[in-house]
Enzyme design. Structure first.
Site, PDB file in Angstrom:
ATOM      1  CE  LYS A  78      -3.824   2.078   2.655  1.00  0.00           C
ATOM      2  NZ  LYS A  78      -4.701   1.924   3.829  1.00  0.00           N
ATOM      3  CB  SER A 153      -8.049   3.765   2.934  1.00  0.00           C
ATOM      4  OG  SER A 153      -7.176   3.162   3.880  1.00  0.00           O
ATOM      5  CB  SER A 177      -8.222   0.835   5.760  1.00  0.00           C
ATOM      6  OG  SER A 177      -8.910   2.048   5.655  1.00  0.00           O
TER       7      SER A 177
HETATM    8  N1  GLN Z   1     -12.861   4.444   6.635  1.00  0.00           N
HETATM    9  C1  GLN Z   1     -12.206   4.771   7.855  1.00  0.00           C
HETATM   10  C2  GLN Z   1     -11.727   6.192   7.799  1.00  0.00           C
HETATM   11  O1  GLN Z   1     -11.980   6.821   6.851  1.00  0.00           O
HETATM   12  C3  GLN Z   1     -11.089   3.829   8.105  1.00  0.00           C
HETATM   13  C4  GLN Z   1      -9.912   4.120   7.296  1.00  0.00           C
HETATM   14  C5  GLN Z   1      -8.753   3.263   7.640  1.00  0.00           C
HETATM   15  O2  GLN Z   1      -8.897   2.220   8.264  1.00  0.00           O
HETATM   16  N2  GLN Z   1      -7.590   3.735   7.260  1.00  0.00           N
HETATM   17  O3  GLN Z   1     -11.112   6.686   8.686  1.00  0.00           O
END
Ligand code: GLN
Length: 491
Positions: A78, A153, A177
Site C-alpha cells: 500500500k 482505504s 481499511s
Molecule cells: N474508513 C475509515 C476512515 O476513513 C477507516 C480508514 C482506515 O482504516 N484507514 O477513517
C-alpha cells in the site's frame, strides 16, 4: 506455466522453494497480469517492474534459500508504507514526488524473507476513506464489477490481490481499511493486534489505531505473510515485545473447529445489515457449527458509540500527524507563496484533498481548549467502555464473528458526496481498532441479489491471530471457493 497467476501465495512459494519455477517467472507472470488488468481496475499507483525483475534475477542466480520463507514471492505494498526507491505518495498531491530512501520495517522484513516488491497500491488519500475514491490520482475499480468501488482505504491492495496481479499485499487498517476492502473484493484481509506489526515507515494517520496487515487469497497465505512481518521492532515504541509465533504452523495444526466457542454479538446481526449479507454470513456460521464450533449469543452494548468515538479520535490524531506536511521539509511546496504563513497555507491548501482538509479542521476543533472535554475526552471514555465490552465477551467465547461490512460493494460515486453514509460502512470494523484487537475478513460467498463478495469478520482477543487464522482457514476449506472476479474475466 501460463496460469501461474492463478496459484495462491503458499502454492507459488512452495514451487519456488523447490526450484520448480524461477523467481523471474513468478515476477513475469504478475507483470503480465498487471499489464492485462490494470487498464480496467487502476489498482496501482506505481509499478517497480525493473527493480522487481532485477531482484528476481539476483535471487535466481543464488538459488532457492530455505532460510527465506517468501523466497521469490511478488508482493504489492500500500502506498502509505515506505519502500526504498519507490514513490510513497499516500495517494496525495502533497507527497506526489516523495521517494523514501528507506524501507518500512514490514517491507524490510518482507525483502529479508526473499519477497519481491512489485508495486505500490492505490488508496484513499492518507488512508481516509472507505472506497478509494479519495485518491488524488483517481479511483480503483472493483474487479467483480468495474462500476463499483473496491472498498477502502486499502482498495488498491484488495483489488490487486483479487485480480491476481500479486500473491499477497500489505494494507493498513485504522478503522477497517484492510477488512472492508477485503470483504468487497472477495479476498482475505487481517488487521493484527495493535503493536503486533511495526508501524515504522508507515505514514501515520491515527497513531493509536493504525496497523499494517496482510491481504491475500487464503487465511494460510495471510499467516505466511504475518509470520514474516510480525514481531517487536525497537524503532517503533508502540510495537509489542510479544514473541510472534509461526502462524502458518498454527493454522496447519487446526483441522476443524471442535471446541471453539464462537460468539455472535447481537449488535452485528440486527438492523442495518443487508439481508443478503446477513444470510451469507449466517450460512458460514452454520458451516462453522458443522465443523464443531459452539455458537454463543453475546452482546457488545457500547457498539452504537463506536462510529462517533472513532471519528473523533481518528480526526484528532490525524490533525496532529498531518501538521508535518507544511511544504518545508518534503512534499509539495507552492512556488507562489510570499512569506512563511503563506507557504503553509498555499502548500497545504493545494496539496491536500477535501476529505483530508475536513478531517484536519474537525480534528483541530475537537482538540481545541473549549471543546476537548465535550468531544475528545468523551470519545476516550467511550473507547474504554468498548474495550470492556470485548473483555467481557471473550470470557464467554474464543472468537466473535459478524459481517465485515453491512453491505456489498457500492457504486462508484454513490456515497462520495455523503461523508456520513461513507463513515457508516465501517460500523463493524472500527470498534476493533478502538480496542486494539485483531480481526480478519473471510470471503464466505456471493450475495444472492448483488452477486458480489460477502466477508465474514472473525475477531479475537489481543494476540489471538493464530486462533483467528486457524479458524478462518478451517472454515474456508468447508466453503465453496469464489470464481474469478467477473469484471476482469476476459483479461
Ligand atoms: N474508513 C475509515 C476512515 O476513513 C477507516 C480508514 C482506515 O482504516 N484507514 O477513517
Amino acid at each position: 506455466m501460463s496460469d501461474l497467476h492463478l496459484l495462491n501465495l503458499t502454492q507459488v512459494r512452495d514451487l519456488l522453494a523447490r526450484g520448480e519455477i524461477k523467481a523471474q517467472e513468478a515476477v513475469a507472470a504478475c507483470l503480465g497480469r498487471i499489464h492485462d488488468t490494470e487498464p480496467k481496475i487502476s489498482a496501482l499507483l506505481s509499478v517497480q517492474g525493473e527493480q522487481a525483475l532485477d531482484a528476481a534475477k539476483s535471487l535466481d542466480a543464488a538459488g532457492p534459500d530455505t532460510d527465506k520463507p517468501l523466497w521469490g514471492v511478488p508482493i504489492v505494498v500500500k502506498d502509505a508504507i515506505c519502500a526504498k526507491h519507490a514513490p510513497t505518495t499516500c495517494a496525495s498531491r502533497i507527497l506526489e514526488n516523495f521517494v523514501p530512501f528507506y524501507d518500512a520495517c514490514a517491507v524490510a522484513r518482507l525483502r529479508a524473507a526473499g519477497a519481491i516488491i512489485l508495486g505500490k497500491s492505490n488508496m484513499d488519500e492518507f488512508a481516509m476513506g472507505s472506497s478509494t475514491e479519495n485518491s488524488a490520482f483517481g479511483p480503483t475499480a472493483n474487479p467483480w464489477d468495474l462500476s463499483r468501488v473496491p472498498g477502502g482505504s486499502s482498495g488498491g491492495s484488495a483489488a490487486s490481490v483479487a485480480a491476481r496481479q500479486c500473491y499477497g499485499a500489505l494494507g493498513t487498517d485504522t478503522g477497517g481499511s484492510i477488512r472492508q476492502p477485503a470483504s468487497f473484493c472477495g479476498v482475505v484481509g487481517l488487521k493484527p493486534t495493535y503493536g503486533r506489526v511495526s508501524r515504522f515507515g508507515l505514514v501515520a494517520y491515527g497513531s493509536s489505531l493504525d496497523q499494517i496487515g496482510p491481504m491475500a487469497r487464503t487465511p494460510l497465505d495471510c499467516a505466511a505473510l504475518l509470520s514474516v512481518i510480525a514481531g517487536h521492532d525497537p524503532a517503533d515504541s508502540t510495537s509489542a515485545a510479544v514473541p510472534a509465533p509461526d502462524y502458518e504452523a498454527a493454522v496447519a495444526a487446526r483441522a476443524d473447529l471442535t471446541g471453539l466457542r464462537l460468539g455472535l454479538p447481537e449488535q452485528f446481526w440486527g438492523e442495518g445489515v443487508d439481508p443478503e449479507v446477513r444470510d451469507a454470513c449466517r450460512a458460514a456460521v452454520d458451516a462453522a457449527e458443522k465443523l464443531g464450533a459452539k455458537v454463543v449469543d453475546v452482546s457488545l452494548p457500547h457498539t452504537p458509540y463506536a462510529v462517533a468515538a472513532y471519528y473523533i479520535v481518528a480526526m484528532a490524531e490525524a490533525s496532529s500527524n498531518l501538521a508535518r506536511f507544511d511544504g518545508v521539509r518534503y512534499g509539495y511546496r507552492d512556488p507562489s507563496a510570499g512569506d512563511l504563513a503563506g507557504l503553509y497555507e498555499k502548500s497545504r491548501g493545494a496539496g491536500f484533498g477535501d476529505e483530508v482538509k475536513r478531517r484536519i479542521v474537525l480534528g483541530t476543533y475537537v482538540l481545541s481548549a473549549g471543546y476537548y472535554d465535550a468531544y475528545y475526552r468523551k470519545a476516550a471514555q467511550a473507547r474504554e467502555l468498548l474495550r470492556r465490552d470485548f473483555t467481557a465477551a471473550f470470557e464467554r467465547c474464543d472468537l466473535l464473528c459478524g459481517p465485515a461490512a453491512p453491505f456489498t460493494a457500492f457504486g462508484l460515486g454513490e456515497k462520495k458526496d455523503d461523508p456520513l453514509q461513507m463513515y457508516l460502512s465501517d460500523i463493524f470494523t472500527i470498534s476493533l481498532n478502538l480496542a486494539g484487537l485483531p480481526g480478519l475478513s473471510l470471503p464466505v460467498g456471493l450475495g444472492r441479489d448483488s452477486r458480489l463478495p460477502v466477508g465474514l469478520q472473525l475477531f479475537g482477543p489481543a494476540f489471538g491471530e493464530d486462533v483467528i487464522l486457524g479458524a478462518a482457514e478451517a472454515l474456508s476449506q468447508a466453503l465453496p471457493s469464489l470464481p474469478l472476479p467477473r469484471g476482469i474475466a476476459a483479461a
